[in-house]
Design a protein around this motif. Structure first.
Motif, PDB file in Angstrom:
ATOM      1  N   UNK A  44     -35.363  46.714 -24.799  1.00  0.00           N
ATOM      2  CA  UNK A  44     -35.626  48.027 -24.189  1.00  0.00           C
ATOM      3  C   UNK A  44     -36.006  49.119 -25.178  1.00  0.00           C
ATOM      4  N   UNK A  45     -35.545  49.013 -26.432  1.00  0.00           N
ATOM      5  CA  UNK A  45     -35.851  50.041 -27.427  1.00  0.00           C
ATOM      6  C   UNK A  45     -37.125  49.745 -28.210  1.00  0.00           C
ATOM      7  N   UNK A  46     -37.746  48.605 -27.939  1.00  0.00           N
ATOM      8  CA  UNK A  46     -39.021  48.227 -28.577  1.00  0.00           C
ATOM      9  C   UNK A  46     -38.938  48.278 -30.103  1.00  0.00           C
ATOM     10  N   UNK A  47     -37.847  47.818 -30.675  1.00  0.00           N
ATOM     11  CA  UNK A  47     -37.698  47.831 -32.122  1.00  0.00           C
ATOM     12  C   UNK A  47     -37.569  46.401 -32.645  1.00  0.00           C
ATOM     13  N   UNK A  48     -38.055  46.200 -33.868  1.00  0.00           N
ATOM     14  CA  UNK A  48     -38.053  44.875 -34.486  1.00  0.00           C
ATOM     15  C   UNK A  48     -38.640  43.842 -33.524  1.00  0.00           C
ATOM     16  N   UNK A  57     -39.525  40.080 -34.637  1.00  0.00           N
ATOM     17  CA  UNK A  57     -38.285  39.402 -35.032  1.00  0.00           C
ATOM     18  C   UNK A  57     -37.435  39.076 -33.807  1.00  0.00           C
ATOM     19  N   UNK A  58     -37.339  40.018 -32.886  1.00  0.00           N
ATOM     20  CA  UNK A  58     -36.518  39.800 -31.699  1.00  0.00           C
ATOM     21  C   UNK A  58     -37.109  38.725 -30.790  1.00  0.00           C
ATOM     22  N   UNK A  59     -38.430  38.582 -30.794  1.00  0.00           N
ATOM     23  CA  UNK A  59     -39.036  37.552 -29.941  1.00  0.00           C
ATOM     24  C   UNK A  59     -38.814  36.159 -30.522  1.00  0.00           C
ATOM     25  N   UNK A  63     -35.256  35.815 -38.950  1.00  0.00           N
ATOM     26  CA  UNK A  63     -34.640  36.507 -40.088  1.00  0.00           C
ATOM     27  C   UNK A  63     -35.692  37.082 -41.020  1.00  0.00           C
ATOM     28  N   UNK A  64     -36.727  36.302 -41.312  1.00  0.00           N
ATOM     29  CA  UNK A  64     -37.786  36.779 -42.210  1.00  0.00           C
ATOM     30  C   UNK A  64     -38.503  37.994 -41.631  1.00  0.00           C
ATOM     31  N   UNK A  65     -38.728  37.996 -40.328  1.00  0.00           N
ATOM     32  CA  UNK A  65     -39.395  39.143 -39.711  1.00  0.00           C
ATOM     33  C   UNK A  65     -38.479  40.367 -39.661  1.00  0.00           C
ATOM     34  N   UNK A  66     -37.181  40.153 -39.627  1.00  0.00           N
ATOM     35  CA  UNK A  66     -36.264  41.294 -39.697  1.00  0.00           C
ATOM     36  C   UNK A  66     -36.284  41.938 -41.088  1.00  0.00           C
ATOM     37  N   UNK A  67     -36.381  41.133 -42.123  1.00  0.00           N
ATOM     38  CA  UNK A  67     -36.221  41.660 -43.483  1.00  0.00           C
ATOM     39  C   UNK A  67     -37.543  42.013 -44.165  1.00  0.00           C
ATOM     40  N   UNK A  68     -38.677  41.549 -43.628  1.00  0.00           N
ATOM     41  CA  UNK A  68     -39.962  41.823 -44.259  1.00  0.00           C
ATOM     42  C   UNK A  68     -40.824  42.688 -43.347  1.00  0.00           C
ATOM     43  N   UNK A  69     -41.073  43.943 -43.713  1.00  0.00           N
ATOM     44  CA  UNK A  69     -41.912  44.807 -42.890  1.00  0.00           C
ATOM     45  C   UNK A  69     -43.351  44.306 -42.871  1.00  0.00           C
ATOM     46  N   UNK A  70     -43.972  44.365 -41.699  1.00  0.00           N
ATOM     47  CA  UNK A  70     -45.371  43.974 -41.515  1.00  0.00           C
ATOM     48  C   UNK A  70     -45.659  42.528 -41.891  1.00  0.00           C
TER      49      UNK A  70
END
Length: 362
Positions: A24-28, A31-33, A71-78
């Motif tokens: 709902x907050x459209x964040x990360x 990574x969340x998907x 995990x990688x998408x959480x810790x690495x921007x873009x």
């Protein structure tokens, strides 16, 4: 009862997977998907236990790579999906291909015997929990690097240090222990409590996953610079590359001193490396280099040392009469009492309260 708990766990996984995929907050988002896909596949595994079917069991080989990529998408921007990332899916594709050839004549590939070690017979499905455990370890390593990198860009890493994901992985580690026991050792007590552990774990996974914040809440330009900075530091940890000549270094060192001493920008508890870079008129990477060359430390240490010095002045001046310890923390630039106490003890060797007592005794 066990079958009911497995079915209940599957339902919890499907609900959590839906919430993560359509966060709902459209964040990360990316990574969340990936994390949602991991949770949904875990739900199908619980359904397989409930129905006593292994038809979809090859999907379980997707669990480790989905967790790791999340995990990688959480810790690495873009971060973008790379060709080498596809290698993580080779075990699944191999298993799926073999399953399609094996199934018509021999039944489920997952129950095929591989080899024997003493009294233990290893089946194809027994490879899964060990693969899962390896990827949990890889994810922990990525998180540890993330926490180290955060100190390059923020003085308050606690808000975005992904501790919730660390707990998430810890719970998955517990699950893997029971999974390995189920696959290989078969200790009766662990088998009896396993359904309860699995069901409880789903609720804890949901609790920790919904506590997440936006990891890198910066605009795309700043994110690109941060990404380039972190990528370079993987191969050049001490930032040996000269990014400013001597004249530029002298000019921007003076400007940085003015911002810190004159403007006291460190009192802004939302100050970040991109924010400081904007005030200096430098790129994020150049600002990181400037701080490192000038002080030999990172952004986190540079800012928090100034904040601790400010707090010491206020404590000595007797500001405690008008402000409590939380007030001192915020007045010094910290955004929480915990961050204040941690930094104060790190740079002075004692707590703020002990420091006040020492000064009074002297």
């Amino acid at each position: 009862m066990n079958a009911f708990l497995m079915c209940f766990s599957a339902g919890g996984c499907f609900l959590l997977g839906f919430l993560l995929f359509f966060h709902p907050l459209k964040q990360n988002t990316v990574a969340n998907r990936w994390l949602a896909l991991f949770v949904l596949i875990m739900g199908t595994a619980f359904l397989g236990i409930y129905f006593g079917s292994n038809v979809l069991s090859s999907l379980e080989f997707l669990l480790p790579p989905c967790l790791y990529l999340s995990t990688l998408y959480f810790v690495e921007p873009l971060r973008v999906f790379k060709k080498k990332d596809g290698l993580h899916f080779v075990p699944f594709l191999l298993c799926l291909g073999l399953q399609m050839m094996w199934l018509p004549e021999n039944g489920d590939l997952m129950t095929a015997s591989l080899f024997e070690v003493g009294n233990f017979i290893f089946f194809t499905r027994d490879l899964l929990p060990f693969q899962f455990l390896v990827y949990i370890i890889l994810s922990y390593r990525a998180l540890n690097l993330h926490q180290k990198n955060l100190k390059l860009i923020t003085a308050a890493p606690k808000e975005i240090d992904l501790d919730w994901l660390r707990y998430f992985l810890l719970i998955l580690s517990v699950i893997s222990v029971f999974w390995i026991n189920d696959a290989v050792f078969g200790f009766s007590f662990l088998l009896k409590v396993m359904p309860v552990i699995y069901t409880s774990s789903v609720f804890f996974l949901a609790y920790f996953s919904i506590r997440q914040n936006a990891v890198f809440a910066f605009n795309k330009t700043d994110l690109k610079e941060i990404s380039d900075l972190l990528e370079q530091l993987l191969t050049d940890e001490r930032q040996k590359t000269e990014r400013l000549n001597d004249k530029e270094f002298a000019v921007f060192s003076e400007k940085l001193n003015q911002l810190m001493v004159g403007d006291r920008v460190f009192l802004n508890n939302e100050l970040s490396l991109p924010g400081l870079a904007s005030q200096l008129g430098l790129s994020i990477h150049d600002t990181s280099y400037l701080i490192n060359r000038l002080t030999g430390s990172n952004f986190y240490t540079f800012i928090n040392q100034s904040r601790v010095e400010e707090a010491k002045k206020q404590l000595i001046a007797g500001r405690m009469e008008n402000l409590n310890m939380v007030g001192i923390a915020f007045a010094s630039g910290f955004n929480s009492k915990t961050a204040f106490n941690t930094a104060f003890k790190k740079y002075t060797g004692c707590s703020p309260t002990a420091y006040v007592k020492q000064q009074k005794s002297n």
